[in-house]
Design a protein around this motif. Structure first.
Motif, short mmCIF file in Angstrom:
data_model
loop_
_atom_site.label_atom_id
_atom_site.label_comp_id
_atom_site.label_asym_id
_atom_site.label_seq_id
_atom_site.Cartn_x
_atom_site.Cartn_y
_atom_site.Cartn_z
N LEU A 1 25.00 22.28 78.59
CA LEU A 1 24.55 22.62 77.25
C LEU A 1 23.12 23.11 77.34
N ILE A 2 22.76 24.08 76.50
CA ILE A 2 21.37 24.53 76.40
C ILE A 2 20.92 24.33 74.95
N PHE A 3 19.85 23.58 74.79
CA PHE A 3 19.23 23.39 73.48
C PHE A 3 18.00 24.28 73.39
N ASP A 4 17.78 24.89 72.21
CA ASP A 4 16.61 25.75 72.05
C ASP A 4 15.37 24.93 71.73
N ALA A 5 14.26 25.63 71.44
CA ALA A 5 13.00 24.94 71.18
C ALA A 5 13.08 24.08 69.93
N ALA A 6 14.00 24.40 69.02
CA ALA A 6 14.18 23.61 67.80
C ALA A 6 15.13 22.43 68.03
N GLU A 7 15.50 22.21 69.30
CA GLU A 7 16.36 21.09 69.70
C GLU A 7 17.77 21.23 69.13
N GLN A 8 18.23 22.47 68.97
CA GLN A 8 19.57 22.72 68.48
C GLN A 8 20.42 23.35 69.58
N ILE A 9 21.72 23.04 69.56
CA ILE A 9 22.62 23.56 70.60
C ILE A 9 22.68 25.08 70.51
N ASP A 10 22.34 25.73 71.63
CA ASP A 10 22.34 27.19 71.68
C ASP A 10 23.55 27.73 72.43
N TRP A 11 23.98 27.00 73.49
CA TRP A 11 25.07 27.51 74.33
C TRP A 11 25.73 26.35 75.05
N VAL A 12 27.05 26.45 75.23
CA VAL A 12 27.79 25.48 76.05
C VAL A 12 28.75 26.27 76.94
N ASN A 13 29.11 25.67 78.06
CA ASN A 13 30.04 26.36 78.97
C ASN A 13 31.46 25.81 78.81
N GLU A 14 32.36 26.34 79.62
CA GLU A 14 33.75 25.91 79.56
C GLU A 14 33.90 24.45 79.97
N GLY A 15 33.01 24.01 80.89
CA GLY A 15 33.06 22.62 81.31
C GLY A 15 32.84 21.65 80.16
N VAL B 1 21.04 20.52 79.62
CA VAL B 1 21.80 19.27 79.76
C VAL B 1 23.00 19.53 80.66
N VAL B 2 23.07 18.81 81.76
CA VAL B 2 24.19 18.92 82.70
C VAL B 2 24.89 17.57 82.75
N GLU B 3 26.20 17.61 82.49
CA GLU B 3 26.97 16.36 82.45
C GLU B 3 28.14 16.43 83.42
N SER B 4 28.30 15.36 84.16
CA SER B 4 29.40 15.27 85.12
C SER B 4 30.40 14.23 84.64
N ASP B 5 31.67 14.59 84.72
CA ASP B 5 32.73 13.63 84.38
C ASP B 5 32.87 12.67 85.56
N ILE B 6 32.41 11.44 85.37
CA ILE B 6 32.46 10.45 86.45
C ILE B 6 33.50 9.38 86.14
N THR B 7 34.46 9.75 85.28
CA THR B 7 35.50 8.78 84.92
C THR B 7 36.23 8.26 86.15
N LYS B 8 36.63 9.17 87.03
CA LYS B 8 37.36 8.75 88.23
C LYS B 8 36.47 7.89 89.12
N ILE B 9 35.17 8.26 89.16
CA ILE B 9 34.25 7.47 89.98
C ILE B 9 34.11 6.07 89.40
N LYS B 10 33.96 5.99 88.04
CA LYS B 10 33.83 4.68 87.40
C LYS B 10 35.10 3.87 87.58
N GLU B 11 36.24 4.55 87.45
CA GLU B 11 37.51 3.85 87.67
C GLU B 11 37.61 3.37 89.11
N ALA B 12 37.17 4.23 90.04
CA ALA B 12 37.18 3.82 91.45
C ALA B 12 36.22 2.66 91.67
N GLU B 13 35.04 2.74 91.00
CA GLU B 13 34.08 1.65 91.12
C GLU B 13 34.67 0.36 90.56
N ALA B 14 35.38 0.50 89.43
CA ALA B 14 36.00 -0.69 88.84
C ALA B 14 37.05 -1.28 89.79
#
Length: 570
Positions: free
Chosen positions: A224-238, A316-329
């Motif tokens: 996600l990219i937020f602009d200077a006004a802290e509003q969402i400007d762009w998101v990707n397919e992920g 903002v870069v976010e990784s889906d770590i669900t499988k990692i958390k499940e593996a950790e669990a």
């Protein structure tokens, strides 16, 4: 005479008349001529007047044409003046700009280059002609773009292309070229003007941007990219893959501000911290996506600052770590299982040391109480049982034995067939271990009696148990590499085993050492001596029950409050 008279009369009478008539004819003739002449002159005058009017109209038209030509000439003069100014400016730009300017004639031969060209290539015009080539064709062939240039020249259209060149010093540069064919009024090429700009840095930036764009658009991570006004400007397919929402759907549901985004992540309290950090801030949180599926994500928020240190964007870069958390669990669950299994094998203190150091140090205990328990005639009893029945029977006994041991602060060491070994006073040293071991022995006999009644009710033979207890020093430690075992060694162990072997089934047999410690609180009976290897004869005592004044009830097995407080003070 008469004739003459007649003639005279005629002459005098008619001659004037004839004269007048003649004059009248003459006048009539002249009048007619004059009238004809006047009509002629009148026609001539009319034609002259028409010609004058036509001439006047022609003169007016000519004046208008002259005025128009004058205006055109003035406009052309003004335009020519503007062109001269523009040419002066272009000349200044061409000579002073960093952009390389090259002029070639209608055959493509180089005729002039500016200082920008010299700065870009390091060549003068003469050096270009000698070392690169005399015309556009040779230069384009040198840069491997000849087919493209040929098509542009044939089409008589401008051409833009980017290519790599080698300067005089051998440096490689990326340049952007604009080739402009200049056409004359007959649409024939009169000359060429070529403009070239160094775009090496821009090319590198564009390459990086392409890679970043490819990463941002194709990566499985949510960006996600937020602009200077802290509003969402762009998101990707992920982002859509992680949340299940498009950008507009997410904004409609949760809002477009950075603060609302953190709220969705359950970290609204991090808002001020994110604004104040200079570098990347990372946290882990859980969300529920559009399909109601719980997801774990790792979020990294990076503020992008301008030269004036003002925030212009948030990446903002976010990784889906669900499988990692499940593996950790699962790993944590397996670790817990392993820890529980390890604690079933080793004392907690020893297990922790083994996990942290990879080894456990053997320890010497000056005073402990060792308890051996053994089922009487177990070998004969086992002959009538299938392997499954045998294991199930032992499990029913020993699982209850384990519960008793745990309740009385005694450490189980191991089972050996039908034998059960435990120790009071390890791994945590204490002074209550003789009392704890005796209470365990009494409870083990209670369990045997209860299970024996159940077996007899089922028509089976009741089992009987011997219990022997001795107090003294031991060494405890872990042995083995793969199937390690926590074990104890010393004469105390051997004596406890001898005490158990000499015990009457259904009784708790203790050594004199143990008896001297517990005798004030338990009802005991001396039952003689036993020979111990290297120790001579040792007195033995049966422990029947807790003395009534220290017993919670009539069974003599459960200590009352006073007894428990006494044990706690030891």
């Amino acid at each position: 005479m008469a004739f003459l008279s007649v003639i005279s009369i005629f002459t005098l009478t008619w001659l004037p008349i004839l004269f007048l008539v003649g004059i009248m004819f003459v006048l009539a003739y002249f009048i007619k001529k004059t009238r004809n002449l006047l009509n002629r002159y009148k026609k001539i005058l009319f034609r002259y007047k028409e010609n004058m009017n036509a001439l006047r109209s022609s003169l007016l038209l000519e004046n208008q044409t002259v005025a128009l030509h004058r205006e055109e000439l003035l406009a052309q003069a003004e335009h020519l003046q503007e062109l001269n100014v523009e040419l002066e400016r272009l000349s200044l730009v061409a000579s002073k700009t960093d952009t390389a300017v090259i002029i070639a004639d209608q055959k493509g031969r180089f005729t002039w280059v500016n200082q920008g060209f010299v700065n870009l290539y390091g060549y003068t015009l003469s050096e270009v002609l000698n070392e690169v080539g005399p015309d556009i064709y040779s230069a384009s062939n040198e840069m491997n773009i000849k087919p493209v240039v040929d098509r542009a020249i044939k089409a008589k259209k401008s051409l833009n292309y980017t290519s790599m060149i080698q300067t005089k010093s051998g440096e490689s540069k990326w340049i952007k070229t604009t080739l402009n064919p200049i056409l004359n009024e007959n649409k024939q090429i009169q000359q060429y003007i070529i403009l070239q700009t160094d775009v090496s840095e821009l090319k590198q930036i564009n390459d990086k941007l392409k890679k970043l764009s490819l990463v941002a658009s194709k990566t499985s991570n949510s960006v996600l990219i937020f602009d200077a006004a802290e509003q969402i400007d762009w998101v990707n397919e992920g982002f859509h893959n992680l949340y299940g929402y498009t950008k507009s759907e997410f904004i409609a549901l949760h809002g477009d501000s950075l603060k609302n985004f953190l709220k969705v992540s359950g970290h609204e309290n991090l808002y001020n911290k994110v604004l104040n950090v200079k570098n990347t801030y990372t946290f882990v949180s859980s969300i529920v996506n559009r399909d109601g599926e719980p997801k774990w994500k790792q979020t990294s928020i990076t503020p992008i600052h301008s030269d004036a240190e003002n925030i212009v964007n948030f990446i903002v870069v976010e990784s889906d770590i669900t499988k990692i958390k499940e593996a950790e669990a699962r790993i944590e669950e397996e670790r817990d299982k392993a820890d529980r299994l390890l604690l079933n094998i080793l004392p907690e203190e020893t297990a922790e040391e083994l996990k942290s150091k990879g080894e456990a140090t053997p320890r010497f205990y000056r005073s402990v109480s060792v308890l051996f328990a053994d089922i009487q005639d177990f070998t004969k009893l086992a002959e009538n049982l299938t392997p499954k029945e045998l294991v199930e029977e032992l499990q029913s006994y020993f699982s209850r034995f384990d519960d008793v041991v745990n309740r009385n602060f005694v450490e189980k060491i191991k089972t050996m067939g039908d034998a059960f070994l435990c120790v009071g006073g390890i791994p945590m040293r204490n002074k209550s271990h003789p009392f704890d071991a005796v209470l365990v022995g009494l409870n083990l006999q209670r369990i045997i009696r209860e299970l024996g009644q159940e077996r007899e009710e089922l028509g089976k033979h009741a089992w009987n148990l011997r219990v022997g207890i001795h107090s003294g020093p031991i060494v405890a430690g872990v042995v083995g590499k793969q199937k390690m075992t926590y074990d104890i060694w010393g004469d105390t162990v051997n004596i406890a085993k001898r005490i158990e072997s000499a015990c009457v089934p259904g009784m708790v047999n203790v050594s004199a050492t143990t008896y001297e410690i517990i005798k004030d609180y338990f009802e005991c009976e001396n039952r003689g001596k036993i020979l111990a290897k290297h120790k001579g004869h040792i007195d033995m005592y049966f422990v029947h029950r807790i003395k009534p004044e220290f017993s919670e009830n009539h069974d003599g097995i459960t200590p009352n409050t006073y007894f428990k407080e006494m044990l706690a003070r030891l």
